[in-house]
Design a protein around this motif. Structure first.
Motif, PDB file in Angstrom:
ATOM      1  N   GLN A   6       0.835  -1.200   0.000  1.00 17.20           N
ATOM      2  CA  GLN A   6       0.000   0.000   0.000  1.00 17.20           C
ATOM      3  C   GLN A   6       0.874   1.256   0.000  1.00 17.20           C
ATOM      4  O   GLN A   6       1.907   1.302   0.683  1.00 17.20           O
ATOM      5  CB  GLN A   6      -0.837  -0.050   1.282  1.00 17.20           C
ATOM      6  CG  GLN A   6      -1.950   0.939   1.366  1.00 17.20           C
ATOM      7  CD  GLN A   6      -2.642   0.835   2.715  1.00 17.20           C
ATOM      8  OE1 GLN A   6      -2.260   0.024   3.553  1.00 17.20           O
ATOM      9  NE2 GLN A   6      -3.654   1.635   2.904  1.00 17.20           N
ATOM     10  N   LEU A  12       4.849   5.867   5.097  1.00 12.18           N
ATOM     11  CA  LEU A  12       5.092   5.825   6.547  1.00 12.18           C
ATOM     12  C   LEU A  12       6.515   5.364   6.838  1.00 12.18           C
ATOM     13  O   LEU A  12       7.202   5.937   7.686  1.00 12.18           O
ATOM     14  CB  LEU A  12       4.105   4.872   7.236  1.00 12.18           C
ATOM     15  CG  LEU A  12       2.750   5.441   7.627  1.00 12.18           C
ATOM     16  CD1 LEU A  12       1.874   4.352   8.214  1.00 12.18           C
ATOM     17  CD2 LEU A  12       2.891   6.580   8.623  1.00 12.18           C
TER      18      LEU A  12
ATOM     19  N   LEU B   7      -1.952  -9.802   1.496  1.00 14.20           N
ATOM     20  CA  LEU B   7      -1.770  -8.377   1.186  1.00 14.20           C
ATOM     21  C   LEU B   7      -2.910  -7.540   1.738  1.00 14.20           C
ATOM     22  O   LEU B   7      -2.707  -6.471   2.306  1.00 14.20           O
ATOM     23  CB  LEU B   7      -1.697  -8.195  -0.329  1.00 14.20           C
ATOM     24  CG  LEU B   7      -0.311  -8.291  -0.975  1.00 14.20           C
ATOM     25  CD1 LEU B   7      -0.440  -8.075  -2.469  1.00 14.20           C
ATOM     26  CD2 LEU B   7       0.624  -7.256  -0.372  1.00 14.20           C
ATOM     27  N   LEU B  10      -2.540  -6.982   5.282  1.00 13.56           N
ATOM     28  CA  LEU B  10      -1.449  -6.067   5.618  1.00 13.56           C
ATOM     29  C   LEU B  10      -1.832  -4.602   5.396  1.00 13.56           C
ATOM     30  O   LEU B  10      -1.211  -3.704   5.928  1.00 13.56           O
ATOM     31  CB  LEU B  10      -0.212  -6.397   4.782  1.00 13.56           C
ATOM     32  CG  LEU B  10       0.586  -7.626   5.240  1.00 13.56           C
ATOM     33  CD1 LEU B  10       1.678  -7.923   4.235  1.00 13.56           C
ATOM     34  CD2 LEU B  10       1.165  -7.404   6.622  1.00 13.56           C
ATOM     35  N   ARG B  11      -2.825  -4.382   4.590  1.00 10.80           N
ATOM     36  CA  ARG B  11      -3.228  -3.007   4.281  1.00 10.80           C
ATOM     37  C   ARG B  11      -3.740  -2.313   5.542  1.00 10.80           C
ATOM     38  O   ARG B  11      -4.483  -2.899   6.320  1.00 10.80           O
ATOM     39  CB  ARG B  11      -4.322  -2.995   3.201  1.00 10.80           C
ATOM     40  CG  ARG B  11      -3.753  -3.202   1.832  1.00 10.80           C
ATOM     41  CD  ARG B  11      -4.835  -3.189   0.792  1.00 10.80           C
ATOM     42  NE  ARG B  11      -4.270  -3.518  -0.497  1.00 10.80           N
ATOM     43  CZ  ARG B  11      -3.697  -2.624  -1.300  1.00 10.80           C
ATOM     44  NH1 ARG B  11      -3.660  -1.358  -0.953  1.00 10.80           N
ATOM     45  NH2 ARG B  11      -3.176  -2.987  -2.458  1.00 10.80           N
ATOM     46  N   LEU B  12      -3.300  -1.076   5.702  1.00 10.67           N
ATOM     47  CA  LEU B  12      -3.691  -0.341   6.917  1.00 10.67           C
ATOM     48  C   LEU B  12      -4.991   0.411   6.679  1.00 10.67           C
ATOM     49  O   LEU B  12      -5.213   0.959   5.599  1.00 10.67           O
ATOM     50  CB  LEU B  12      -2.595   0.662   7.290  1.00 10.67           C
ATOM     51  CG  LEU B  12      -1.246   0.063   7.677  1.00 10.67           C
ATOM     52  CD1 LEU B  12      -0.239   1.183   7.889  1.00 10.67           C
ATOM     53  CD2 LEU B  12      -1.376  -0.768   8.933  1.00 10.67           C
ATOM     54  N   ILE B  17      -3.421   4.437  10.070  1.00  8.55           N
ATOM     55  CA  ILE B  17      -2.467   5.400   9.485  1.00  8.55           C
ATOM     56  C   ILE B  17      -2.459   6.679  10.322  1.00  8.55           C
ATOM     57  O   ILE B  17      -1.408   7.254  10.611  1.00  8.55           O
ATOM     58  CB  ILE B  17      -2.841   5.708   8.018  1.00  8.55           C
ATOM     59  CG1 ILE B  17      -2.657   4.450   7.169  1.00  8.55           C
ATOM     60  CG2 ILE B  17      -1.995   6.842   7.462  1.00  8.55           C
ATOM     61  CD1 ILE B  17      -3.186   4.573   5.761  1.00  8.55           C
ATOM     62  N   ALA B  20      -0.435   6.140  13.457  1.00 10.32           N
ATOM     63  CA  ALA B  20       1.002   6.127  13.158  1.00 10.32           C
ATOM     64  C   ALA B  20       1.487   7.536  12.847  1.00 10.32           C
ATOM     65  O   ALA B  20       2.551   7.968  13.314  1.00 10.32           O
ATOM     66  CB  ALA B  20       1.277   5.201  11.983  1.00 10.32           C
ATOM     67  N   LEU B  21       0.661   8.264  12.099  1.00 11.66           N
ATOM     68  CA  LEU B  21       1.046   9.631  11.742  1.00 11.66           C
ATOM     69  C   LEU B  21       1.087  10.538  12.972  1.00 11.66           C
ATOM     70  O   LEU B  21       1.913  11.444  13.056  1.00 11.66           O
ATOM     71  CB  LEU B  21       0.071  10.207  10.709  1.00 11.66           C
ATOM     72  CG  LEU B  21       0.361   9.846   9.264  1.00 11.66           C
ATOM     73  CD1 LEU B  21      -0.662  10.507   8.339  1.00 11.66           C
ATOM     74  CD2 LEU B  21       1.759  10.276   8.852  1.00 11.66           C
TER      75      LEU B  21
END
Lengths: 378, 560
Positions: A6, A12, B7, B10-12, B17, B20-21
């Motif tokens: 992604q 990130l 996959l 695994l995608r956020l 996000i 994490a940001l």
């Protein structure tokens, strides 16, 4: 990679990775800034020291303040600032700085000593003693530990003596005496402190040690003479004091002490090794001196009825005793009369001293003679 | 070959996000705040050295402001002033979007202005830099507008926490000032950001404190009266400061636009003159705050510094330099508190604490009066002292100062500064959920007439419409409104050939689109039968109007 993972995850990771060089860069900038500030602080500190030497304390305070602002972590800058502030009576700020330093470095000997001095200024006796003790057992630069501890303990003793805490001062003195270097100055200093604390025996021991190093040391001779005098060894006192004068001591106190010791030796009617005739002569001389002194005091106090109410009866008693009890024949017959005579002399001296306020070497000697033989204690 | 399911797992998701940001932005904002502080110190050292001459003090801020004047007027106009109002405006009115160049512009201009001796603070610019970086990163990640908006207070809290070393106060500042809602759902993110950034800051600068705060004690209960008096004085100083700042800024704003580039230099010259006389008001000035806190100043010195700092800050800020009023407000507060403390110490018939304790409470008092963030103020001082005893005196003084300031100035200074730029922040009524708003009723059907048109033409125009009101100007700028009644009176009294602008109502009631329906009904009909809906972000930019027809239409359509 964008096809498999992604896009946001890649971003990130990239962003997180970029934090490392950014962090390192900021840290290096901070270190550079810090070393710049330390340099500036050093310059301000040097300037402050110069201003302090030139007795310009107000400007020195500003310089030390700038030094401390630029280098927060430097205890030395804070300490000199606090000391300079205390010197100019800015006690509040000095206290704030020192207490904060003490919070961060509770075992720092220098900080504790400065706080103790501030407590002395504030007359906080128990706090001062506490901080002096903390300074004593605190951490000092390794090469200065012994010297600094001696200095602190000496300062503490002086403080204790000044505040009348004599027994505590003596306890500290005994510790100090076992731990001082074998030098003339050190022995003299501690001996003088013993003398001030009223322990003449230990004072004499220290002066003797000093004299062993230099037999002609005037300070030690003076001190030893005074200690001997306090211990009522007037022969010994006269020996030391005479030697002090012979070696150049010009102190009026020493001369007065020497004179007094001489009078005590030459006018003591109960001294050992003298014949009865000499005893009688000495007592009669003492009585003459006392009588003269009393007469002079009565003349001075003419019109002062309260003084005369005390001095008058004494004069009459003196006159009558000299005519009856204390005649040479009576003294020859009854040795107890010597005690009666000395007692009369003592009472006369005490009364004239109280009423007329004079105390010559001779008068002092007469009192000491009486005291030496336990007159008045009975 | 990687399985598609793996996959997919695994995608956020966007909230992951965002979390994490939050941490990454906190680190970046913390680092930027530290760098900003270091750069200011370095610039100050470079420009002034240890003992600057009078000429140096006079010339340095002037020359540097000539450079920043160009930068601020040509490249980074959003970087003028504190940065807190701009951040609030971006959060409330622009979905948190801030131009990515703004934080860099703010960094450069802030360093130059504060480092060259302007009497301004570094916290406001740090907030704008942190918020700007957060917004830029959010936009770069392509987050939804609401997420970008939410990152703004997160960046602001992180930057303030690192700049002032008070993590709790930073969170409260983000909630109370930036978001304007103490119950905001963003509290968790703000806390995470604030703590992370403080960890970063401490790992670089160590446990270095901004102020050596004396131990606080309330010596006698009657001292609370003295603190109330301090609150009163603090409130009055806040009013004087805000009033003078807004008036002088208004004066500068009214100057011809070609002078904008030179205005910071004019401020620089005046501030340089003040620095020659009182160099202690240079820059942030926390070292003098520290001195006042520790009883190291005389009464006269503190009075002088309070007055000189007020004057220097007003001039620096209003002339358009980049820097905040957060630190200056603490400076005035410490000086004013110290003065009150010394007077109380000398005159009070009861035992009192040292003047440093009053200086400490004074800092919070002026902050509450000027910034109007009383809870942030209480916690900020509490964090500095870590002493529970200070809370009661602090709250008494803060609340009094806050109340006095509010009594004389309805709008907080940050909002008033924005309104001078024709930006109107929404109040709490606009944020309340579940109510109908002006935008639900307004219509885009309105009758305009040019300002220069004659009254007779306007009279003809209104005769052809059903409406009793004409709007002067256009959608981009509403000059005023004119009613049928006014036009009729003007025609009857022989003023028909005068321009319609001469009889227009120029100060009229209006609403913003996010304000509630109740307010619309309350204000409707006060001046005319049309209630203009103005944009919050623009000089009388019209977004729509509310008319009787639009209200009836809304009632008819509104679901039960």
């Amino acid at each position: 990679v964008f096809h498999i993972v992604q896009r946001e995850v890649v971003l990130l990771v990239l962003l997180s990775a970029s934090l490392i060089p950014l962090f390192i860069f900021t840290r290096s900038m901070a270190a550079r800034n810090r070393s710049m500030n330390v340099g500036v602080a050093k310059a301000w500190y040097r300037l402050g020291q110069e201003q302090l030497e030139a007795k310009n304390t107000t400007q020195a305070i500003e310089s030390f303040r700038n030094a401390a602002t630029n280098d927060h972590d430097n205890t030395q800058y804070m300490l000199v600032l606090a000391n300079a502030l205390a010197e100019t009576n800015h006690f509040d700020e000095a206290r704030q700085i020192l207490l904060r330093l003490r919070t961060s470095e509770p075992e720092n000997g220098e900080v504790n000593l400065a706080v103790a001095r501030l407590s002395v200024e504030d007359a906080e006796i128990s706090d001062a003693i506490h901080y002096y003790h903390s300074a004593l057992f605190g951490v000092w630069p390794p090469d200065q530990t012994a010297a600094q501890r001696t200095k602190v303990r000496t300062e503490l003793i002086r403080f204790l003596l000044a505040t009348g805490e004599t027994s505590q001062a003596l306890a500290e003195l005994l510790i100090l005496s076992s731990d001082i270097p074998d030098s003339k100055t050190a022995h003299n200093e501690i001996a003088q402190l013993f003398l001030n604390a009223g322990d003449s025996q230990h004072a004499l021991e220290q002066f003797d040690r000093s004299l062993r190093l230099n037999g002609k040391d005037v300070d030690a001779l003076n001190g030893a003479g005074e200690a001997m005098f306090n211990l009522a060894d007037y022969h010994g006192a006269r020996r030391y004091l005479a030697k002090a004068v012979a070696n150049g001591s010009s102190s009026p106190e020493v001369k007065a002490l020497l004179e007094t010791a001489g009078f005590v030796i030459s006018l003591d009617p109960l001294a050992s090794g003298i014949r009865r005739n000499e005893r009688i002569r000495r007592l009669l001389t003492d009585l003459d001196f006392a009588s003269e002194n009393l007469q002079s005091c009565i003349r001075e106090k003419q019109g002062d009825q309260s003084s005369l109410a005390v001095l008058g009866p004494l004069w009459r008693e003196m006159d009558e005793d000299r005519r009856v009890q204390l005649r040479p024949q009576e003294l020859e017959r009854d040795s107890e009369r010597f005690t009666t005579g000395l007692s009369l002399i003592q009472r006369v001296q005490l009364a004239t001293e109280e009423m007329c306020g004079r105390s010559s070497s001779l008068q002092r000697a007469l009192l000491l003679i009486a005291g030496k033989h336990g007159i008045g204690e009975q | 070959v990687i399985n598609d399911n793996v996959l997919q797992r695994l995608r956020l998701r966007e909230e992951q996000i965002f979390l994490a940001l939050t941490i990454i932005i906190a680190v970046i904002a913390g680092l930027s705040a530290v760098l900003f502080t270091l750069a200011i110190q370095g610039t100050k050292h470079l420009l002034f050295g240890m003992s600057p001459s009078a000429l140096h003090l006079l010339v340095a801020p002037t020359l540097v402001s000539l450079v920043t004047g160009v930068l601020l007027s040509k490249f980074f106009p959003e970087a003028r002033g504190s940065g807190v109002p701009q951040t609030e405006a971006a959060f409330h009115l622009n979905e948190g979007k801030i131009r990515p160049v703004v934080p860099f512009g703010k960094f450069i201009t802030g360093v130059l202005c504060v480092g060259s001796g302007h009497s301004m603070g570094r916290e406001g610019p740090s907030v704008q830099i942190g918020a700007g970086l957060a917004s830029a990163i959010g936009q770069w990640f392509g987050l939804s507008p609401s997420r970008v908006q939410n990152l703004v207070p997160v960046g602001a809290a992180a930057a303030l926490a690192a700049a002032f070393n008070t993590p709790i106060a930073a969170v409260l500042f983000a909630l109370e000032e930036i978001i304007g809602d103490m119950n905001a759902a963003l509290i968790g993110s703000a806390v995470v950001a604030s703590v992370t950034s403080v960890i970063v800051e401490r790992s670089i600068l160590g446990d270095e404190v901004l102020f050596r705060v004396p131990s606080y004690q309330l010596v006698h209960p009657a001292e609370l009266l003295a603190y109330a008096f301090l609150g009163l004085i603090g409130g009055l100083i806040s009013v004087v400061f805000c009033e003078a700042l807004l008036r002088l800024r208004s004066f500068f704003l009214k100057m011809p636009s070609r002078t904008t580039v030179f205005q910071p230099a004019i401020g620089g010259l005046v501030v340089g003159g003040i620095l020659v006389l009182v160099p202690q008001v240079m820059g942030v000035g926390y070292e003098y705050v520290d001195q006042a806190l520790n009883g190291g100043m005389l009464l006269q010195t503190m009075l002088l510094l309070c007055a000189a700092k007020l004057a220097a800050t007003i001039i620096s800020y209003s002339s358009g330099n980049a820097g905040g009023i957060f630190a200056p407000s603490l400076y005035f507060g410490a000086m004013a508190g110290g003065v009150v403390g010394m007077l109380v110490h000398r005159l009070a018939p009861f035992p009192t604490a040292a003047p440093g304790a009053y200086a400490l409470v004074g800092m919070g008092t002026l902050f509450a009066g000027i910034i109007r963030a009383p809870m942030t103020s209480v916690f900020m001082i509490f964090e500095l002292t870590q002493d529970y005893q200070i809370l009661v005196p602090l709250m008494i003084a803060n609340m009094l100062s806050f109340a006095i300031s509010k009594r004389f100035h309805k709008k907080p200074v940050y909002h008033a500064l924005l309104e001078q730029n024709h930006v109107y922040l929404p109040g709490p009524e606009s944020r309340s959920a579940g109510v109908w708003r002006a935008k639900n009723i307004m219509t885009r059907q309105a009758d305009f007439i040019p300002e220069r048109a004659l009254i007779q033409d306007a009279w003809k125009a209104i005769a052809q419409t059903k409406s009793n009101t004409l709007l002067l100007g256009d959608w981009n700028h509403l000059v005023g409104i004119v009613t049928r009644k006014r036009l009729a009176e003007a025609v009857e009294t022989g003023y028909a050939s005068e321009p319609v602008g001469s009889i227009a109502i120029r100060q009229f009631e209006y609403l913003h689109a996010d304000q509630p329906l109740e307010l619309a009904l309350e204000r409707f009909g006060t001046d005319a039968e049309v209630l203009p809906i103005l944009s919050r972000n623009g000089n009388r930019k019209l977004e729509g109007v509310i008319t009787i027809e639009s209200i009836l239409q809304f009632i008819h359509k509104k679901p039960a």
